[in-house]
Each structure stands twice: as structure tokens, then as C-alpha cells.
Design a protein around this motif. Structure first.
Motif, short mmCIF file in Angstrom:
data_model
loop_
_atom_site.label_atom_id
_atom_site.label_comp_id
_atom_site.label_asym_id
_atom_site.label_seq_id
_atom_site.Cartn_x
_atom_site.Cartn_y
_atom_site.Cartn_z
N VAL A 67 54.70 35.72 18.51
CA VAL A 67 53.46 35.04 18.90
C VAL A 67 52.31 35.89 18.37
O VAL A 67 52.36 37.12 18.45
N LYS A 69 48.28 36.52 18.87
CA LYS A 69 47.28 36.22 19.90
C LYS A 69 45.94 36.83 19.54
O LYS A 69 45.84 38.04 19.29
N GLY A 76 41.38 31.77 28.63
CA GLY A 76 41.63 30.44 28.08
C GLY A 76 41.74 30.41 26.57
O GLY A 76 41.42 29.41 25.93
N ARG A 77 42.25 31.51 25.99
CA ARG A 77 42.33 31.57 24.52
C ARG A 77 43.30 30.54 23.96
O ARG A 77 43.07 29.99 22.90
N GLY A 78 44.38 30.31 24.71
CA GLY A 78 45.39 29.36 24.25
C GLY A 78 44.78 28.01 23.90
O GLY A 78 45.16 27.38 22.91
N ARG A 131 58.24 36.75 20.82
CA ARG A 131 58.15 35.52 21.60
C ARG A 131 59.22 35.52 22.67
O ARG A 131 60.37 35.86 22.42
N GLU A 132 58.81 35.16 23.89
CA GLU A 132 59.75 35.17 25.00
C GLU A 132 60.15 33.74 25.34
O GLU A 132 59.38 32.81 25.17
N GLU A 137 56.57 30.28 34.75
CA GLU A 137 55.32 31.00 34.55
C GLU A 137 54.59 31.06 35.89
O GLU A 137 54.21 30.03 36.44
N MET A 161 48.69 28.01 31.66
CA MET A 161 47.37 27.74 31.12
C MET A 161 46.45 26.93 32.02
O MET A 161 45.28 26.83 31.77
N ASN A 229 48.58 36.38 33.94
CA ASN A 229 48.83 34.94 33.87
C ASN A 229 49.20 34.55 32.44
O ASN A 229 48.35 34.50 31.58
N PRO A 230 50.45 34.29 32.17
CA PRO A 230 51.54 34.19 33.13
C PRO A 230 52.28 35.51 33.35
O PRO A 230 52.43 36.31 32.45
N MET A 242 53.08 38.53 30.54
CA MET A 242 52.87 37.99 29.19
C MET A 242 51.41 37.87 28.79
O MET A 242 51.10 37.50 27.67
N ASP A 243 50.52 38.13 29.72
CA ASP A 243 49.10 38.18 29.39
C ASP A 243 48.49 39.08 30.45
O ASP A 243 49.01 39.16 31.56
P1 GDP Z 1 45.14 32.71 27.58
O1 GDP Z 1 45.11 31.26 27.19
O2 GDP Z 1 43.91 33.44 27.10
O3 GDP Z 1 45.37 32.90 29.03
O4 GDP Z 1 46.35 33.36 26.75
P2 GDP Z 1 47.87 33.66 27.15
O5 GDP Z 1 48.21 34.97 26.60
O6 GDP Z 1 48.14 33.46 28.59
O7 GDP Z 1 48.67 32.57 26.32
C1 GDP Z 1 48.52 31.19 26.59
C2 GDP Z 1 49.86 30.56 26.92
O8 GDP Z 1 50.72 30.63 25.81
C3 GDP Z 1 50.61 31.20 28.06
O9 GDP Z 1 50.16 30.74 29.31
C4 GDP Z 1 52.04 30.77 27.77
O10 GDP Z 1 52.26 29.49 28.33
C5 GDP Z 1 52.06 30.64 26.26
N1 GDP Z 1 52.77 31.77 25.65
C6 GDP Z 1 52.26 32.91 25.16
N2 GDP Z 1 53.22 33.72 24.71
C7 GDP Z 1 54.38 33.08 24.90
C8 GDP Z 1 55.76 33.37 24.65
O11 GDP Z 1 56.13 34.41 24.14
N3 GDP Z 1 56.67 32.44 25.01
C9 GDP Z 1 56.33 31.27 25.60
N4 GDP Z 1 57.28 30.41 25.94
N5 GDP Z 1 55.05 30.96 25.87
C10 GDP Z 1 54.11 31.84 25.51
#
Ligand code: GDP
Ligand code: MN
Length: 434
Positions: A67, A69, A76-78, A131-132, A137, A161, A229-230, A242-243
Motif C-alpha cells: 500500500v 499512503k 480522511g486521506r483514503g 498490504r494486510e 477494522e 473509513m 483507525n483502523p 494500520m493507521d
Molecule cells: P485515512 O483515510 O487517512 O484514515 O487513511 P488510512 O491509513 O486509515 O487508510 C484508509 C483505509 O484504507 C483504511 O481504513 C483501510 O480500510 C484501508 N487500508 C489501508 N491499508 C490497508 C491494508 O493494508 N489492507 C487493507 N485491507 N486495507 C487497507
């Protein structure tokens, strides 16, 4: 100066305060490092600041599923979008080539998210992680709760998210746990929190241990917030952060050199950094009246009285004991560089600094800066009559008062006049001297 905590609480009442360095926020990859060092498992990965470096990192991870990032201090970057046109600040990749390609579209571009505001935040690094494959979550956050004056753990099985949506639509899915600061997180409490996360029975003990480790970081690093989160349970029942969004108390900066060495100044407001370097305590706000005050208490009282008379402060500015011509000039530069400002209010109490010295400083600065908005000055304290005399002899159009109510009423009225004039494009001249 007032203790920062009190200061911060009070400021919550003012609208739209930018957080900036009152609470230091770190990039996810820095936070992940702190988590890892303290026994909280995080996905394997590393950060890059160039596309070539991103390529190399992905190559050395040697994985099929990764992944990438975007690292910018916003949530809320996703679901965010870039000014490069790219959609999504979190992308699944499977080769070093893709890592490089996305890094090119992310690095030094602005990422616009729900939290960043329309201007977005510049991406200064990309974080490439393994990547996991996740089963669940969850959401967990530790923060200081002012209501109960204790640390509070917030947990939910509905992480990911859309935690904001969960909070709005199904608030019952979010549970809170008060922590007794003297006892800390007991085994019992850790277990109750862990059970709330909705993980399988196999993962619950690991989740409980994670809760304890997160709390340890919260206390030992002087954090004000630890939000994961998550927090995920993987398909093989591992618990992974994971974040991470970690924030730290700036009152404790002196004893957290490592944390503070991770500060990314490019993510902060340049005006506020400049002000801090000049010894000014400056926070931008949304209103139109620029304020220059000495003492945090008086500064807050000034903001209150402005509100009372129907105005809106454009900033909080405490010049402390250093109301010299030099600091006044810096303050005026900061205030007038904000184009929303339609009037300036100087409210200074001459105690150790004498009013006549302040008046001399004000006159000198006003003469040589081209200030074309009304300036209302309220001086009180030592040598106030000498100060008044100096101002009236100066021939400058400074509205001078001793009484705070009168001064506040005047500045609010003048700010409105200029605001209205600007709206209908009429030039009301407040050029100094008239
Ligand atoms: P945010 O949007 O800024 O909170 O960024 P995050 O780091 O939380 O990433 C957004 C979303 O991407 C997470 O809530 C996960 O659902 C998804 N995500 C990120 N990395 C992985 C991963 O390695 N595996 C899976 N299955 N989902 C991921
Ligand atoms: Mn997240």
C-alpha cells in the motif's frame, strides 16, 4: 502567560481555531515508528520523499501486495483527492514501478480531504507498507477528557473509513471508558476495551495488550491524542495498528526531544511559525478584527468583548511582556497580511512596560507602515496620560481610548464600516496620517 491547557480549553469556544502546533501532530510513518518501539504491532514499511526512493523501498520490501499512503497532516486521506487529479491518498500497489508512479502523483501535490479544507495539505512523503488482509477494522482512541478531567478511551468495532458516519448515525456503536489516572489501564479495563473491538476470541488478548501499550505511549510521551483507525485484526488473528494519528502536548516539548524532532514545519501555518520565532503567541481566527494585546488573559478578555459588541476577532495575539516597537511592527505585519482584517485593535496594559513607550512604538510603526484600515488603541496603566498626549500630538489618525468598552465598541463599528465599504467596492480611506 496562561498555562496552555487552560488557554486551549478557552479557545475551543472561539470559532474555527486552527490546531497547528498547540498540539504537535506527526506524520503516520513517524507515529508508526513510536508505536512499534512501544510494542504495538504495525505493518512493515518505510517512507520516501522522492519517487526513486519509493521505487527502492518497494523493491526492498519485496512483496506482491503493498500500500502506498500519502503523508500529509490531515485525516480522511483514503477518500481524498489530489490537485494532480489523482483520486485517493491510499493506494494498493503490487510493484516498485507502481510505487514510483503514484509517488510522482502524490509528492509535493496538495491532498484535499474532508478535514483539510479546500486548500488541501501538501504531501511531503509517501509511506509504503506491506498490504494486510484484514478480518475486521476497529477504532480506538485515547485522549484527555476535559469533562471528567481524566484520560478517556474511545472504542468501536465499526472502524475504518467511515467512523464519522458511525458517530452520527449509530452513536451507540462507540463506547467510552474513563481511565483513573492513578491506576492507569488495569488488565480488567484493557480486556473490557478489547472486547468492544469486535475481534475474534483469539485476538482479544493481543488487543488488550495493545490497549495497554497505547496507554503507556499516551502517558510517557505526553500525548494529547492517540487515534488508531483502523486497528485491524488480520486473517491470521494478529492485531495491527494500520493507521495512526498521534498528537502531543506542546507544554511538554522540552522533555520529548525525539517526538519534537519529527515535527514537519511545512505542514504548519507559516505566519504562526514566524510569530513564534518573534516571541509572539499568535493564532489565526476567522474574524475581521486584528488584535494586539499583552498578556494571554487580557487577550482572551479582548476577544470576548469584541464578540460582545458584535465583532469577530481575526486572531489571538499575545505579545507578552515585550510590547516594543519591534514586536509591534512584527505583529502589525502579521495582522495586516490577513486580507480579511478590516480594523486593528491594540489593547495594552502598561505595567512593567510603560504606556508612553508603547505609544512611541505604535507611532513609529504606524508612521512607517502603510496602514489603511482603522486603528483603535486602548492603553491603560503606567504613564497613560503621557501616552495619550503623544498620540494626539502625533497627528496620526489613531482612535485612542482608556476605557475598554468604548474602544471595543468603536473598533467593531469601524470594522463593519470597512467591511461594508469593501463589499460594495467603495474606498473608505483610513490612511494614516489623514
Ligand atoms: P485515512 O483515510 O487517512 O484514515 O487513511 P488510512 O491509513 O486509515 O487508510 C484508509 C483505509 O484504507 C483504511 O481504513 C483501510 O480500510 C484501508 N487500508 C489501508 N491499508 C490497508 C491494508 O493494508 N489492507 C487493507 N485491507 N486495507 C487497507
Ligand atoms: Mn485511518
Amino acid at each position: 502567560m496562561l498555562p496552555r491547557s487552560l488557554f486551549a480549553r478557552r479557545l475551543v469556544n472561539a470559532t474555527a481555531i486552527r490546531q497547528q502546533c498547540r498540539n504537535l501532530s506527526l506524520h503516520e510513518y513517524r507515529s508508526a515508528q513510536i508505536l512499534k518501539e512501544n510494542g504495538v504491532p504495525v505493518p512493515k514499511g518505510a517512507a520516501a520523499t522522492t519517487p526513486e526512493q519509493a521505487y527502492e523501498i518497494a523493491k526492498s520490501l519485496n512483496l506482491e501486495d503493498m500500500v502506498i499512503k500519502a503523508q500529509a497532516l490531515t485525516g480522511g486521506r483514503g477518500k481524498g483527492v489530489f490537485d494532480s487529479g489523482l483520486k485517493g491518498g491510499v493506494k494498493l500497489i503490487s510493484s516498485p514501478f507502481e510505487a514510483k508512479m503514484y509517488a510522482e502523483q502524490m509528492l509535493h501535490h496538495k491532498l484535499i480531504t474532508k478535514q483539510s479544507g479546500p486548500a488541501g495539505k501538501e504531501v511531503t512523503a509517501v509511506y509504503i507498507v506491506e498490504r494486510e488482509f484484514v478480518r475486521r477494522e476497529a477504532y480506538i482512541c485515547i485522549l484527555m477528557d476535559r469533562g471528567s478531567q481524566a484520560p478517556l478511551i474511545v472504542a468501536s468495532s465499526q472502524g475504518g473509513m467511515d467512523i464519522e458516519g458511525v458517530a452520527k448515525e449509530t452513536p451507540d456503536a462507540i463506547k467510552t471508558f474513563k481511565v483513573d489516572i492513578h491506576q492507569g489501564v488495569t488488565d480488567e479495563l484493557a480486556l473490557s476495551v478489547a472486547k468492544e473491538l469486535g475481534f475474534s476470541a483469539k485476538a482479544v488478548p493481543k488487543a488488550a495488550e495493545t490497549v495497554k501499550n497505547l496507554y503507556k505511549i499516551f502517558i510517557t510521551k505526553d500525548a494529547t491524542q492517540i487515534e488508531i483507525n483502523p486497528l485491524a485484526e488480520t486473517t491470521d488473528h494478529e492485531v495491527l495498528a494500520m493507521d495512526a494519528k498521534l498528537a502531543f502536548d506542546d507544554n511538554a516539548s522540552f522533555r520529548q526531544p525525539e517526538v519534537w524532532s519529527y515535527r514537519d514545519l511545512s505542514q504548519e501555518d507559516p505566519d504562526e511559525i514566524e510569530a513564534a520565532n518573534a516571541g509572539l503567541n499568535f493564532i489565526k481566527l476567522d474574524g475581521t478584527i486584528g488584535c494586539l494585546v499583552n498578556g494571554a488573559g487580557l487577550a482572551m478578555a479582548t476577544m470576548d468583548i469584541i464578540k460582545l459588541y458584535g465583532g469577530d476577532p481575526a486572531n489571538f495575539l499575545d505579545c507578552g511582556g515585550g510590547a516594543t516597537a519591534k514586536t509591534i511592527e512584527k505583529a502589525f505585519e502579521l495582522i495586516t497580511s490577513d486580507h480579511k482584517v478590516t480594523a486593528i485593535f491594540v489593547n495594552i496594559f502598561g505595567g512593567i512596560v510603560r504606556c508612553d513607550d508603547i505609544a512611541k512604538g505604535l507611532i513609529a510603526v504606524t508612521r512607517h507602515m502603510n496602514i489603511n484600515i482603522p486603528l483603535v488603541v486602548r492603553l491603560q496603566g503606567t504613564n497613560v496620560s503621557e501616552a495619550k498626549q503623544l498620540i494626539s500630538d502625533s497627528g496620526l489618525k489613531i482612535f485612542s481610548y482608556e476605557d475598554l468598552d468604548e474602544a471595543a465598541e468603536k473598533v467593531c463599528q469601524l470594522a463593519k464600516v470597512v467591511e461594508m465599504a469593501r463589499k460594495i467596492d467603495v474606498n473608505v480611506s483610513f490612511e494614516l496620517p489623514l
